[in-house]
Design a protein around this motif. Structure first.
Motif, PDB file in Angstrom:
ATOM      1  N   UNK A   1     -11.761  22.662 -32.395  1.00 38.85           N
ATOM      2  CA  UNK A   1     -11.476  23.847 -33.206  1.00 38.85           C
ATOM      3  C   UNK A   1     -10.596  23.457 -34.372  1.00 38.85           C
ATOM      4  N   UNK A   2     -10.485  24.372 -35.326  1.00 42.15           N
ATOM      5  CA  UNK A   2      -9.673  24.114 -36.513  1.00 42.15           C
ATOM      6  C   UNK A   2      -8.295  24.707 -36.325  1.00 42.15           C
ATOM      7  N   UNK A   3      -7.286  23.902 -36.607  1.00 42.40           N
ATOM      8  CA  UNK A   3      -5.917  24.386 -36.487  1.00 42.40           C
ATOM      9  C   UNK A   3      -5.072  23.690 -37.538  1.00 42.40           C
ATOM     10  N   UNK A   4      -4.523  24.484 -38.431  1.00 41.57           N
ATOM     11  CA  UNK A   4      -3.644  23.970 -39.471  1.00 41.57           C
ATOM     12  C   UNK A   4      -4.297  22.881 -40.304  1.00 41.57           C
ATOM     13  N   UNK A   5      -5.566  23.106 -40.620  1.00 40.36           N
ATOM     14  CA  UNK A   5      -6.267  22.186 -41.507  1.00 40.36           C
ATOM     15  C   UNK A   5      -6.845  20.966 -40.810  1.00 40.36           C
ATOM     16  N   UNK A   6      -6.633  20.873 -39.518  1.00 46.35           N
ATOM     17  CA  UNK A   6      -7.157  19.714 -38.795  1.00 46.35           C
ATOM     18  C   UNK A   6      -8.161  20.155 -37.750  1.00 46.35           C
ATOM     19  N   UNK A   7      -8.978  19.190 -37.332  1.00 46.09           N
ATOM     20  CA  UNK A   7      -9.872  19.466 -36.204  1.00 46.09           C
ATOM     21  C   UNK A   7      -9.193  18.958 -34.933  1.00 46.09           C
ATOM     22  N   UNK A   8      -9.067  19.834 -33.978  1.00 44.63           N
ATOM     23  CA  UNK A   8      -8.495  19.427 -32.690  1.00 44.63           C
ATOM     24  C   UNK A   8      -9.652  19.308 -31.695  1.00 44.63           C
ATOM     25  N   UNK A   9      -9.809  18.149 -31.128  1.00 45.55           N
ATOM     26  CA  UNK A   9     -10.885  17.948 -30.141  1.00 45.55           C
ATOM     27  C   UNK A   9     -10.522  18.628 -28.830  1.00 45.55           C
ATOM     28  N   UNK A  10     -11.518  19.245 -28.214  1.00 51.68           N
ATOM     29  CA  UNK A  10     -11.247  19.941 -26.950  1.00 51.68           C
ATOM     30  C   UNK A  10     -12.099  19.364 -25.815  1.00 51.68           C
ATOM     31  N   UNK A  11     -13.319  18.977 -26.178  1.00 48.91           N
ATOM     32  CA  UNK A  11     -14.251  18.491 -25.150  1.00 48.91           C
ATOM     33  C   UNK A  11     -13.669  17.289 -24.410  1.00 48.91           C
ATOM     34  N   UNK A  12     -13.015  16.399 -25.166  1.00 47.68           N
ATOM     35  CA  UNK A  12     -12.486  15.192 -24.498  1.00 47.68           C
ATOM     36  C   UNK A  12     -11.361  15.554 -23.518  1.00 47.68           C
ATOM     37  N   UNK A  13     -10.610  16.597 -23.865  1.00 47.39           N
ATOM     38  CA  UNK A  13      -9.556  17.043 -22.934  1.00 47.39           C
ATOM     39  C   UNK A  13     -10.203  17.651 -21.695  1.00 47.39           C
ATOM     40  N   UNK A  14     -11.288  18.394 -21.924  1.00 46.64           N
ATOM     41  CA  UNK A  14     -12.006  18.990 -20.797  1.00 46.64           C
ATOM     42  C   UNK A  14     -12.564  17.887 -19.890  1.00 46.64           C
ATOM     43  N   UNK A  15     -13.108  16.833 -20.506  1.00 44.02           N
ATOM     44  CA  UNK A  15     -13.627  15.697 -19.721  1.00 44.02           C
ATOM     45  C   UNK A  15     -12.525  15.092 -18.863  1.00 44.02           C
ATOM     46  N   UNK A  16     -11.370  14.914 -19.509  1.00 41.20           N
ATOM     47  CA  UNK A  16     -10.244  14.304 -18.810  1.00 41.20           C
ATOM     48  C   UNK A  16      -9.812  15.177 -17.620  1.00 41.20           C
TER      49      UNK A  16
END
Ligand code: WTA
Length: 638
Positions: free
Chosen positions: A196-211
């Protein structure tokens, strides 16, 4: 204690604000009706809530409004059959709401998506079918680890539609925190996005979900659904991971709505308590929908033309009740925004209000305090004249922030409705209405059908002006129906002070019967309106090899309201220093996620304890604050 700064501040607040005559004339509930409703509800609470239930659609009506035989396991509307999604979506398709906007969504980069009730209904149906194809059945738990996206709403509604139990986990939680929740809920399916987009950056979420899934309990999460938000390449595990877009493409637009018992669970939402383990608050279809529908439409005076914006993330109860279920049941149009409130600059929220003509703006005091820092130049750049009501939730609002909001955002015309409630209560409990006489910083009075009191530890009401514990003295329909797999902990809410619901907050009632919430009475820290348990933080610190013992307490913070400060005793061989502080903060981020912000860490040779060895956090808190916010003279044993 009464000399304390915070309480003095509240005691000195004597300004009152009356609603404009026009607002009173146009209000759905006028002052006489409000008084009438209060009297009726006080005399016949079941009758009052039955009337509220009659405003919604049921597959089968109840045998009884409230069954209290097994208190505190109260059962609301036993015998009734319903589904909240029928009320949030299905029924609107038969009315003029069909082609009305249900959701206006704006992404941080500025992209927009709009859904009419009919479009949202179809999307939900397609995904409901997809969930069924993936083997999700009534009663199964579905964890949703998502930022604010239309698909987050769709996922929640689709799960509820087929009778599955959703549990949304805020995207600011770490992989470990997510895993803990997945395991506790024994979730069958996980829904997430690539990022998702947060403060101009893309924050990855899928990799956290994998972890999170590495080491998750063996028989849970058979499949993961991934929504494409940022178009970043993510690793998909064959046979386990499914692309949301591929799944829904092939599904039909119609899906049967599961017929649920009124007290079948609708969702689990994890919240922090006083132990290291978060608790899974359970809400069910019937009672929850009645309480949320009645209180949201009453407090926010919902009109067919409203554009309603609740800025809370769907990961919190406010996002559930006031961001999604409440507005949809009311048939109103809501706004959702994905990103950071200051991106690209501090006028983003005001630009959204102006762009869509938001009429009701509901947010948290921490947001107001943050935006206040930028002065009035930003709100002045935008046409905020569409606003008619403002609301706040999550923590006490200082009179200063209240007045700022009222004056600079509300043109000194829009009432500021300070609503008190909790994850556990599901619905607004204490709140003014647009017609109420307001005092900045006070949540005013309990809503009709809700009975509260301010009492000492024995349950005796305390006199006006004195601090005490806030309790709810009667069951209410959207009360949690339990804690997931933890009846004993659930019963504690009702046994701390026998027979009443112990909210965990310190409050005071003034001479006019107005209630002022002062903060938590227990070891829960309210950081920017988000609950974090001291014990949870301490357990996270304990993971670091340097930490022998730790005490985490809330300290005042100008923007966040409260922030966490940790007092750390080190093991032999470890030296205090900046590197270690950095490392400890990293550990907390790893254990709990960015949601748990640590403001400062202080190293100590010893920590204050009672004779029986219990940590005395309040001593440290008092040292920091100069007074004890949550402590009550004469109320604390020990
Ligand atoms: C606090 C959020 C002061 C309180 C809906 C409560 C408030 C906790 C207010 C619940 C308010 C909520 N004024 N304090 N208007 N509303 N609180 O479960 O301490 O995330 O117990 O629910 O927030 O937080 P929760």
């Amino acid at each position: 204690m009464d000399q304390s700064g915070a309480i003095d501040n509240l005691l000195q607040e004597e300004r009152v604000f009356r609603p404009l005559p026009q607002l009173v004339i146009e209000a759905n509930v006028n002052p006489q009706e409000l008084e009438g409703a209060r009297k009726f509800a006080a005399m016949d609470p079941a009758g009052y809530w039955e009337e509220a239930a009659d405003e919604l659609d049921w597959f089968k009506k109840w045998d009884q409004v409230l069954d209290d035989k097994d208190a505190p396991f109260y059962r609301w509307f036993p015998g009734a059959r319903c589904n909240i999604v029928y009320n949030a979506l299905d029924r609107h398709i038969e009315t003029a709401n069909k082609n009305k906007l249900a959701l206006i969504w704006e992404g941080e980069p500025g992209d927009q998506r709009k859904y009419t009730y009919f479009e949202l209904y179809r999307e939900v149906n397609r995904f409901a079918n997809a969930l069924r194809s993936l083997g999700v059945r009534k009663g199964d738990r579905v964890v949703i680890y998502m930022p604010p996206l239309p698909e987050t709403v769709i996922s929640m509604l689709a799960a509820a539609k087929i009778g599955a139990v959703h549990s949304v986990v805020f995207a600011g939680f770490s992989a470990k925190a997510l895993r803990k929740r997945i395991n506790d809920a024994q979730a069958k399916l996980l829904i997430t996005s690539d990022g998702f987009y947060r403060n101009g950056r893309i924050i990855g979420l899928k990799e956290t979900a994998d972890e999170a899934l590495v080491g998750a309990c063996a028989d849970c999460v058979e499949a993961m659904v991934v929504v494409r938000r940022c178009n970043i390449g993510v690793d998909m595990v064959d046979g386990r991971d499914f692309q949301y877009e591929d799944l829904v493409r092939q599904e039909r637009n119609e899906a049967p709505t599961e017929v649920m018992d009124a007290d079948d669970p609708l969702f689990l939402l994890y919240t922090s308590g006083t132990t290291g383990t978060p608790k899974g608050v359970v809400h069910s279809h019937g009672g929850y929908m009645v309480g949320v529908h009645r209180t949201l439409t009453t407090v926010f005076d919902i009109k067919p033309t409203d554009i309603f914006w609740c800025t809370a993330d769907p990961g919190w109860v406010t996002g559930h009740s006031a961001g999604i279920y409440g507005p949809l049941m009311a048939g109103t149009t809501s706004v959702m925004y994905e990103g950071h409130p200051n991106y690209p600059q501090a006028d983003r929220l005001w630009s959204i209000v102006a762009k869509y003509g938001v009429t009701i703006f509901y947010t948290a005091p921490t947001m107001i305090r943050m935006l206040m820092r930028f002065g009035t130049q930003y709100p002045k750049q935008h046409d905020l004249s569409s606003l008619r009501l403002l609301g706040t939730v999550g923590e006490p609002i200082s009179p200063e922030a209240w007045i700022w909001l009222y004056k600079n955002i509300g043109r000194s015309e829009c009432p500021v409705l300070d609503t008190w409630w909790q994850t556990e209560t599901g619905m607004f409990m204490i709140s003014p209405l647009p017609i109420s006489v307001l005092k900045p910083g006070s949540v005013t009075k309990a809503l009709p059908g809700v009975e509260v009191d301010v009492v000492d530890r024995q349950g005796n009401p305390v006199p006006p002006g004195k601090g005490g514990l806030l309790v709810v003295t009667q069951p209410w329909p959207s009360m949690m129906t339990g804690l997931w797999n933890d009846d004993d902990r659930f019963k504690e809410y009702w046994s701390q002070i026998p027979g009443v619901y112990y909210a965990g907050d310190v409050a005071r009632r003034d001479e006019d019967g107005y209630i002022w919430i002062q903060g938590r009475a227990d070891d829960v820290i309210n950081i920017a309106g988000h609950r974090i348990g001291s014990a949870e933080l301490e357990a996270a610190f304990g993971v670091h090899p340097a930490v022998c013992e730790c005490a985490a307490v809330g300290v005042p913070d100008q923007i966040k309201g409260e922030a966490a400060k940790a007092f750390v005793m080190l093991n032999e061989g470890f030296e205090p220093g900046d590197e270690l502080i950095k490392d400890l903060k990293k550990t907390i981020r790893n254990e709990l996620g960015p949601v748990a912000v640590i403001k400062s860490i202080e190293f100590r040779d010893s920590l204050p304890k009672t004779r029986s060895g219990k940590l005395m956090r309040r001593v440290l808190k008092a040292e920091e604050n100069g007074f004890e916010i949550g402590d009550l003279t004469g109320l604390d044993e020990d």
